[in-house]
Design an enzyme around this catalytic site. Structure first.
Site, PDB file in Angstrom:
ATOM      1  CB  CYS A   1      16.132 101.525  72.622  1.00 34.09           C
ATOM      2  SG  CYS A   1      16.037 102.706  71.303  1.00 34.09           S
TER       3      CYS A   1
ATOM      4  CB  SER B   1      22.445 112.275  74.447  1.00 36.87           C
ATOM      5  OG  SER B   1      22.689 113.449  73.715  1.00 36.87           O
TER       6      SER B   1
ATOM      7  CG  ASP C   1      11.783 108.848  66.891  1.00 36.21           C
ATOM      8  OD1 ASP C   1      12.673 108.439  66.117  1.00 36.21           O
ATOM      9  OD2 ASP C   1      11.615 108.399  68.030  1.00 36.21           O
TER      10      ASP C   1
ATOM     11  CE1 TYR D   1      30.307  74.527  59.571  1.00 30.36           C
ATOM     12  CE2 TYR D   1      32.136  74.017  58.115  1.00 30.36           C
ATOM     13  CZ  TYR D   1      31.266  73.637  59.106  1.00 30.36           C
ATOM     14  OH  TYR D   1      31.347  72.380  59.647  1.00 30.36           O
TER      15      TYR D   1
END
Lengths: 454, 454
Positions: free
Chosen positions: B47, B43, B287, B430
């Site tokens: 990345c 685990s 993967d 906004y």
């Protein structure tokens, strides 16, 4: 078709968007566009006033997106310093304070919002400031500059909505000690209480006084009649400045006096094309209108430049003969106080209850970046989800840098009528500088969908 | 039901998610969960390796989300240093490199990805590094520490995908001069060319050499046989380190040798429950699998921890008897190089063409914050939209701080099958510190919908 005239009352976001859009679609030979603006500015960013006061924004001019002269160059007749006093809906004529009259074929009312001012003794004293127009910002800046230099300045902010929070932040940033006084039990009333408590704790952690559940009795004045403090039902707070952040209602007095239909929120009653429900050649846009909630269809009033722009554009299109509709609001709001970013969208718990939904709420905590990446900060996401269907109804996000804008993912998912399960399955981005392997928004959605499955 | 055994090959994201999920649903009396992991870690975050190399992450341990011992405490038998050598699908038995055999009732293959290594002379030389497992990171760190101190170190990075970019960034951050060599005309091949050009310009602006359209002929070696440069069809680049960032294919050799069905992408052919289409008691995740595109349904291979985790959880659920499906991928990706954040989701132009869509593309530029607010930076948004329907197919975002995560709004809208018009109407947040009155994402959507209406 003979040349017609669109008359616009109010030269800020709603009014100028309508004027510009109508001008874009119809040439000057077809449509004359005339704007009456009571002040000297057009198209200014009231939302930027706190940051101008805080010294983060260079000058007043930076907050003006487009000057009257720029509008004029685009074929819009702008009359500044011209306050509309009365509208004769039968004669299709507006009378200005200076006695001039303006006839119209189409009228667009964009009189904006009216800051809430409760009937408190002393509220009109010098030293009490609204945060509504650019002149307000100018006055607050002048008041800060005039503070005595032998001791720190003191400010009392009345109200804990986003204007209140932003003003509290920038006044502290300018070196003043700040007390925020609220009638409500917590700041940011459009958050659920558990989230509002975090905001309150963050403000106190910044060294602000936050005085909740207090009714303001009086603005105290010194011998010169100038505001010097605030007295509530529970205490007295000294102040060199008193700033009002008590919210914003619709400024619909002119429309109401003329006999236009007014909605239950106090805003001008318009349909989705921004056309008055009572007078077909009258339109309205911006903070003065009653709009509707995208999810529930219920009447709503939200004062925000983004909506004003969109509504103005819709009205301008329709007046110019091109179909358009305003699709409603979710009540999305975003602000920050210190390092805490605060976002919300859709229905909060109270709103979901009022709307009659059977719903659940879930709060999930995580980090804004991969836990091991520098600058990872705490973030909490709360979701309000319809029971059974799993449909997302609302979301609230609090956390450090990068937290706030995540509310847009929730707003988009709610707008698209997505369920929590769909959001949990969706392909949100991952890279260590930006989020953990699962973004906390997706984790929250997964928690809901797992619970919903039983 | 008698006690069964789930055997998992591979102890990273896909494998351990499956193991943990199956364990959560079924007790140890019902299901034995055994994991074979060739390395010593479970685990871990591949990345994170670039950021560890870059010195932004403290230590190797920070990249391990859960150690073998932590998994064992949760009732999962983890055999580290145990490499699965062969699978006998008829006998339901796996043989390890050390000769031990493991029978199974359910098999989960999570052998991960295989870094692309073209047949280039010298690619196996010392001084050439992959970025795949934690040991790779360790070795690169050691190589940087061993650099001569009398001159700046030099690195050549082969490949301009996100691993290539991230490694280039962190190596530069560590003081090396960096040359990036690509076979492609531009870095970040999953962006459209106009967006890739901006990335290329940003890299050059950081002082990196970016050498495009060059075929690598040889890794040059010094007298000791150690890599000292890269020779392409157009030039030679000196290097103390050569780092491979040439992409990642599925590591499906073990599965293929066993006779499991392999898909057109080279990944193990599974259905949406992550079950092999050829052997019903075999599952695969991460993967090593072929997955599918959420929009088109077409086969896809995307190596990303987020998908591996989700797929593992789906497989673990299904193996444990609880229905679950993996909903596919949009190919959302996010990275940064220097101050430029880079996000993409859905179909790029080439993919939309291949998929047979009639579509339009639009690029809109804006700022990340209100233009007058400090720290407002440039941002560009490109949208790929189906003609006629206006349905969003893909999006790309480039810009300064806060730009990248906006790709999640696009990913959510695409996932929810929204049109550009719906997105333009949606209630995005906004506030001046976070965006202009209209967020550039909404502006882009509006530009599309306006053009679509003709």
């Amino acid at each position: 078709m003979s040349r017609q005239r669109l008359l616009v009352i109010g030269g800020d976001a709603g009014g100028m968007s309508a004027a510009a859009q109508a001008r874009r679609i119809r040439g000057e030979d077809e449509l004359e566009v005339v704007v009456l603006e009571q002040g000297e500015d057009t198209s200014f960013s009231a939302c930027g006033i706190p940051y101008w006061v805080g010294g983060l924004v260079g000058g007043r001019g930076d907050l003006v997106a487009r000057t009257p002269e720029e509008h004029r160059r685009r074929g819009i007749q702008v009359h500044t310093g011209t306050r509309a006093e009365a509208v004769d809906l039968d004669a299709c004529r507006v009378t200005a304070a200076d006695g001039r009259t303006f006839d119209y074929d189409h009228l667009l009312i964009a009189t904006g919002g009216r800051p809430t001012r409760p009937p408190i003794e002393g509220l009109d004293a010098p030293g009490v400031f609204g945060v509504h127009r650019l002149d307000d910002g100018e006055r607050i800046r002048a008041a800060i500059d005039a503070l005595p230099s032998d001791r720190p300045g003191r400010a009392v902010v009345l109200g804990g909505g986003y204007i209140g929070l932003e003003m509290a932040e920038v006044l502290q940033h300018r070196g003043l000690s700040v007390d925020v006084v609220l009638a409500d039990p917590l700041p940011m009333g459009l958050l659920d209480a558990d989230m509002g408590e975090r905001v309150c704790a963050a403000m106190r952690g910044m060294g602000m006084g936050v005085h909740t559940d207090q009714a303001v009795r009086e603005v105290l004045r010194d011998a010169d009649g100038r505001a010097c403090g605030v007295r509530t039902d529970q205490g007295t707070y000294d102040a060199d400045l008193v700033v009002l952040g008590l919210g914003m209602g619709p400024e619909a007095r002119l429309a109401e006096a003329a006999g236009l239909g007014i909605g239950v929120t106090g805003g001008i009653d318009v349909d989705a094309t921004m056309r008055s429900r009572t007078h077909e050649n009258v339109f309205a846009a911006g903070d003065c209108v009653q709009t509707y909630h995208h999810l529930t269809g219920e009447p709503a009033h939200v004062a925000l430049g983004t909506h004003a722009n969109k509504q103005g554009r819709v009205a301008g299109s329709v007046i110019a003969g091109r179909p358009a509709r305003f699709a409603g609001v979710l009540g999305t709001a975003l602000t920050k106080v210190g390092d805490l970013e605060i976002g919300r969208t859709g229905l909060c718990t109270t709103q979901a209850e009022t709307a009659g939904f059977d719903f659940r709420t879930d709060v999930v905590e995580g980090t804004t970046r991969a836990g091991y990446y520098p600058g990872a900060e705490e973030i909490a996401v709360k979701l309000i989800t319809e029971s059974g269907s799993g449909r997302l109804l609302g979301g609230q996000v609090l956390g450090g840098q990068g937290a706030g804008k995540r509310v847009d993912v929730l707003a988009t998912a709610i707008w698209g009528r997505m369920t929590a399960e769909e959001l949990s399955e969706s392909d949100l981005s991952y890279a260590p500088p930006f989020s953990p392997t699962y973004d906390v928004v997706a984790v929250a959605a997964r928690v809901v969908s797992r619970a919903e499955r039983g």
